[in-house]
Design an enzyme around this catalytic site. Structure first.
Site, PDB file in Angstrom:
ATOM      1  N   GLU A 274       8.355   8.900   5.865  1.00  0.00           N
ATOM      2  CA  GLU A 274       9.475   8.873   4.916  1.00  0.00           C
ATOM      3  C   GLU A 274       9.507  10.112   4.016  1.00  0.00           C
ATOM      4  OE1 GLU A 274      10.150   4.130   4.340  1.00  0.00           O
ATOM      5  OE2 GLU A 274       8.742   5.055   2.961  1.00  0.00           O
TER       6      GLU A 274
ATOM      7  N   CYS B 262      -2.144   1.831  -3.321  1.00  0.00           N
ATOM      8  CA  CYS B 262      -1.118   2.596  -2.597  1.00  0.00           C
ATOM      9  C   CYS B 262      -0.733   1.902  -1.289  1.00  0.00           C
ATOM     10  CB  CYS B 262      -1.677   3.999  -2.317  1.00  0.00           C
ATOM     11  SG  CYS B 262      -0.626   4.996  -1.279  1.00  0.00           S
TER      12      CYS B 262
ATOM     13  N   CYS C  99      10.258  14.857  -2.213  1.00  0.00           N
ATOM     14  CA  CYS C  99       8.898  14.333  -2.120  1.00  0.00           C
ATOM     15  C   CYS C  99       8.619  14.173  -0.620  1.00  0.00           C
ATOM     16  CB  CYS C  99       8.855  12.996  -2.864  1.00  0.00           C
ATOM     17  SG  CYS C  99       7.257  12.217  -2.807  1.00  0.00           S
TER      18      CYS C  99
ATOM     19  N   CYS D  74       6.435   6.449  -6.310  1.00  0.00           N
ATOM     20  CA  CYS D  74       5.070   6.830  -5.912  1.00  0.00           C
ATOM     21  C   CYS D  74       4.302   5.648  -5.371  1.00  0.00           C
ATOM     22  CB  CYS D  74       4.291   7.319  -7.135  1.00  0.00           C
ATOM     23  SG  CYS D  74       4.624   8.996  -7.568  1.00  0.00           S
TER      24      CYS D  74
ATOM     25  N   SER E  62      -5.107  13.633  -8.165  1.00  0.00           N
ATOM     26  CA  SER E  62      -4.921  12.234  -8.566  1.00  0.00           C
ATOM     27  C   SER E  62      -6.252  11.701  -9.068  1.00  0.00           C
ATOM     28  CB  SER E  62      -4.437  11.415  -7.365  1.00  0.00           C
ATOM     29  OG  SER E  62      -3.216  11.941  -6.905  1.00  0.00           O
TER      30      SER E  62
ATOM     31  N   GLY F 156       0.526  10.385   2.906  1.00  0.00           N
ATOM     32  CA  GLY F 156      -0.553  11.214   3.438  1.00  0.00           C
ATOM     33  C   GLY F 156      -1.303  12.032   2.419  1.00  0.00           C
ATOM     34  N   GLU F 157      -2.458  12.519   2.853  1.00  0.00           N
ATOM     35  CA  GLU F 157      -3.308  13.370   2.029  1.00  0.00           C
ATOM     36  C   GLU F 157      -3.129  14.811   2.534  1.00  0.00           C
ATOM     37  OE1 GLU F 157      -5.425  13.515  -0.716  1.00  0.00           O
ATOM     38  OE2 GLU F 157      -5.417  15.560   0.036  1.00  0.00           O
TER      39      GLU F 157
ATOM     40  N   CYS G 171      -6.814   4.247  -0.864  1.00  0.00           N
ATOM     41  CA  CYS G 171      -6.682   3.914  -2.291  1.00  0.00           C
ATOM     42  C   CYS G 171      -6.076   2.507  -2.415  1.00  0.00           C
ATOM     43  CB  CYS G 171      -5.796   4.942  -2.992  1.00  0.00           C
ATOM     44  SG  CYS G 171      -6.402   6.623  -2.768  1.00  0.00           S
TER      45      CYS G 171
ATOM     46  N   ASN H  90      -6.756   9.290 -11.726  1.00  0.00           N
ATOM     47  CA  ASN H  90      -6.519   7.837 -11.672  1.00  0.00           C
ATOM     48  C   ASN H  90      -7.603   6.947 -12.254  1.00  0.00           C
ATOM     49  OD1 ASN H  90      -4.158   8.477 -10.441  1.00  0.00           O
ATOM     50  ND2 ASN H  90      -4.758   7.888  -8.388  1.00  0.00           N
TER      51      ASN H  90
ATOM     52  N   CYS I   1      -2.219   7.232   5.952  1.00  0.00           N
ATOM     53  CA  CYS I   1      -3.230   7.982   5.201  1.00  0.00           C
ATOM     54  C   CYS I   1      -4.586   7.315   5.401  1.00  0.00           C
ATOM     55  CB  CYS I   1      -2.875   8.001   3.716  1.00  0.00           C
ATOM     56  SG  CYS I   1      -4.020   8.989   2.732  1.00  0.00           S
TER      57      CYS I   1
HETATM   58  N1  SAH Z   1      -2.273  11.650  -1.169  1.00  0.00           N
HETATM   59  C1  SAH Z   1      -1.891  12.438  -2.249  1.00  0.00           C
HETATM   60  C2  SAH Z   1      -0.404  12.593  -2.404  1.00  0.00           C
HETATM   61  C3  SAH Z   1       0.424  11.354  -2.134  1.00  0.00           C
HETATM   62  S1  SAH Z   1       0.267  10.067  -3.301  1.00  0.00           S
HETATM   63  C4  SAH Z   1      -2.524  11.952  -3.522  1.00  0.00           C
HETATM   64  O1  SAH Z   1      -3.068  10.858  -3.538  1.00  0.00           O
HETATM   65  O2  SAH Z   1      -2.476  12.674  -4.508  1.00  0.00           O
HETATM   66  C5  SAH Z   1       1.190  10.716  -4.673  1.00  0.00           C
HETATM   67  C6  SAH Z   1       0.838  10.117  -6.007  1.00  0.00           C
HETATM   68  O3  SAH Z   1       1.214   8.729  -6.041  1.00  0.00           O
HETATM   69  C7  SAH Z   1      -0.657  10.152  -6.324  1.00  0.00           C
HETATM   70  O4  SAH Z   1      -0.868  10.662  -7.616  1.00  0.00           O
HETATM   71  C8  SAH Z   1      -1.061   8.703  -6.282  1.00  0.00           C
HETATM   72  O5  SAH Z   1      -2.151   8.439  -7.140  1.00  0.00           O
HETATM   73  C9  SAH Z   1       0.208   8.022  -6.720  1.00  0.00           C
HETATM   74  N2  SAH Z   1       0.313   6.619  -6.343  1.00  0.00           N
HETATM   75  C10 SAH Z   1      -0.124   6.039  -5.208  1.00  0.00           C
HETATM   76  N3  SAH Z   1       0.172   4.711  -5.219  1.00  0.00           N
HETATM   77  C11 SAH Z   1       0.827   4.462  -6.387  1.00  0.00           C
HETATM   78  C12 SAH Z   1       1.416   3.303  -6.961  1.00  0.00           C
HETATM   79  N4  SAH Z   1       1.385   2.119  -6.339  1.00  0.00           N
HETATM   80  N5  SAH Z   1       2.010   3.426  -8.163  1.00  0.00           N
HETATM   81  C13 SAH Z   1       2.072   4.618  -8.790  1.00  0.00           C
HETATM   82  N6  SAH Z   1       1.555   5.746  -8.287  1.00  0.00           N
HETATM   83  C14 SAH Z   1       0.925   5.683  -7.096  1.00  0.00           C
HETATM   84 FE1  SF4 Z   2      -3.471   8.435   0.563  1.00  0.00          FE
HETATM   85 FE2  SF4 Z   2      -2.594   9.433  -1.748  1.00  0.00          FE
HETATM   86 FE3  SF4 Z   2      -2.029   6.891  -1.048  1.00  0.00          FE
HETATM   87 FE4  SF4 Z   2      -4.523   7.564  -1.727  1.00  0.00          FE
HETATM   88  S1  SF4 Z   2      -2.719   7.631  -3.059  1.00  0.00           S
HETATM   89  S2  SF4 Z   2      -3.942   6.332   0.047  1.00  0.00           S
HETATM   90  S3  SF4 Z   2      -4.672   9.621  -0.887  1.00  0.00           S
HETATM   91  S4  SF4 Z   2      -1.329   8.730  -0.009  1.00  0.00           S
END
Ligand code: SAH
Ligand code: SF4
Length: 360
Positions: free
Chosen positions: A107, A134, A120, A352, A233, A178-179, A131, A235, A127
């Protein structure tokens, strides 16, 4: 005659498949054209069709000879993405789902704001990082996207903005599925075309690569490509908490990650962004705010607070508005540069961490 020449030099990808036109590097395209006894300037013309006019078929490339268009069409796909869904949120955020030849889906989101429009983009299907907050993590890792597939996501967004008479795309963030640092070569190759004057012509400072914190990749960016913005990230405010929500922390604990971030911001001469997802009762507590201020105080950085975008299949709670504002004000009082991200596109699961598509 064309048939004999056509067998020469059609490049293949890492999976042994014939590359699409969008996946050819300039050198590969020039070599291919040379094999077909075509003049070199055709490469620039073709790339202009791809990245300035966002062509989706060879027929649109009207300044190429018909023979060449037919030959291209017989040899390789153009590589425009196969859109299987488009949703537009009440706030103007748009989300597209694309499907590859194997039925795998990924997407892309476009977020409009007053002064900017941000694409975005996804760097992988699924991925591997696991996490807990996510939705993309729940798909597991499926495959890397090619640099052509990354570029075509950007082309898709720009075509949409053009066709809906909206102002131009201003920013690109690798915050889709994805990462990106697990697919860094393709990401960097795409960024090269995005920033090339004869490609998409965007400024490198308009691109942000976001990572869960893979140190080798952060070091590589500092060395090879410090012109792009980097977001980590974070977090969490301590290792115990981060181990629970981001398994990558067991490999790269916070201390090491912050040092890598410091080195990046020295190399880039730019503040690094730390993203911090606010999860009720977990990462969004007054103690966590104090710890985070202690970790980041004095560092050359900005902090992006992202309230958790909840989903039915994620057993975590979004913080209340009061909890969010309390967390934010503690960081502001500690003298940190803090931004609170407004959720966009939640009604179409485009915010996100909400991207997830199962293959059909
Ligand atoms: N994989 C990379 C980029 C994609 S995620 C990374 O993790 O940085 C993009 C952002 O969305 C990251 O900062 C991640 O921490 C955040 N994210 C993931 N799941 C989320 C959620 N459920 N609510 C808010 N932010 C989230
Ligand atoms: Fe992957 Fe980023 Fe989601 Fe973590 S937050 S699972 S690194 S896409």
């Amino acid at each position: 005659m064309l048939g004999i020449l056509a067998r020469v030099h059609t490049p293949t990808d890492a999976r042994g498949r014939t590359k699409t036109l969008s996946e050819l590097t300039t050198a590969e395209l020039q070599n291919w054209l040379a094999d077909q006894k075509q003049p070199k300037f055709r490469a620039a013309q073709i790339q202009e069709w791809l990245w300035t006019h966002f062509a989706t078929s060879y027929d649109q490339m009207t300044n190429l000879p018909k023979d060449l268009r037919a030959l291209l069409a017989s040899q390789m796909k153009l590589g425009a993405l196969d859109q299987v869904d488009q949703q537009v949120s009440s706030d103007g955020t748009a989300k597209w789902a694309f499907q590859d030849a194997d039925g795998k889906r990924f997407e892309t989101v476009m977020i409009p704001e007053e002064d900017r429009r941000t694409a975005c983009v996804s760097s992988q299907v699924g991925c591997a990082m696991g996490c807990t907050f996510c939705r993309t993590a729940q798909m597991g890792f499926q495959r890397n996207l090619s640099h052509g597939e990354i570029l075509q996501q950007v082309a898709h967004v720009r075509r949409y903005l053009r066709d809906t008479q909206q102002p131009q795309l201003t920013n690109i963030v690798f915050m889709g599925m994805g990462e990106p640092l697990n697919n860094l070569s393709n990401v960097l190759q795409a960024c090269e075309v995005i920033t090339h004057p004869k490609g998409l012509g965007m400024s490198p400072r308009r691109i942000t690569i976001s990572t869960s914190g893979l140190i080798a990749g952060i070091d590589r960016l500092a060395e090879e490509a410090p012109q792009y913005h980097l977001a980590i990230s974070l977090n969490s405010s301590n290792d115990e908490m981060r181990n629970k929500v981001m398994p990558v922390n067991r490999r790269h604990p916070i201390h090491d990650l912050l040092l890598a971030g410091d080195s990046w911001s020295i190399a880039a001469n730019w503040p690094i962004t730390y993203e911090y997802v606010l999860i009720g009762d977990v990462t969004c507590t007054s103690q966590a705010a104090r710890e985070l201020a202690g970790l980041l105080g004095g560092r050359h950085c900005k902090i992006n607070l992202i309230p958790l975008n909840a989903a039915d299949d994620i057993a975590l709670r979004a913080p209340t508005q009061e909890e969010i504002l309390d967390f934010e004000s503690r960081l502001v009082d500690a003298g940190l540069q803090v931004y609170l991200r407004k959720p966009k596109g939640q009604d179409i699961l485009a915010a996100c961490g909400q991207l997830a598509q199962k293959a059909n």
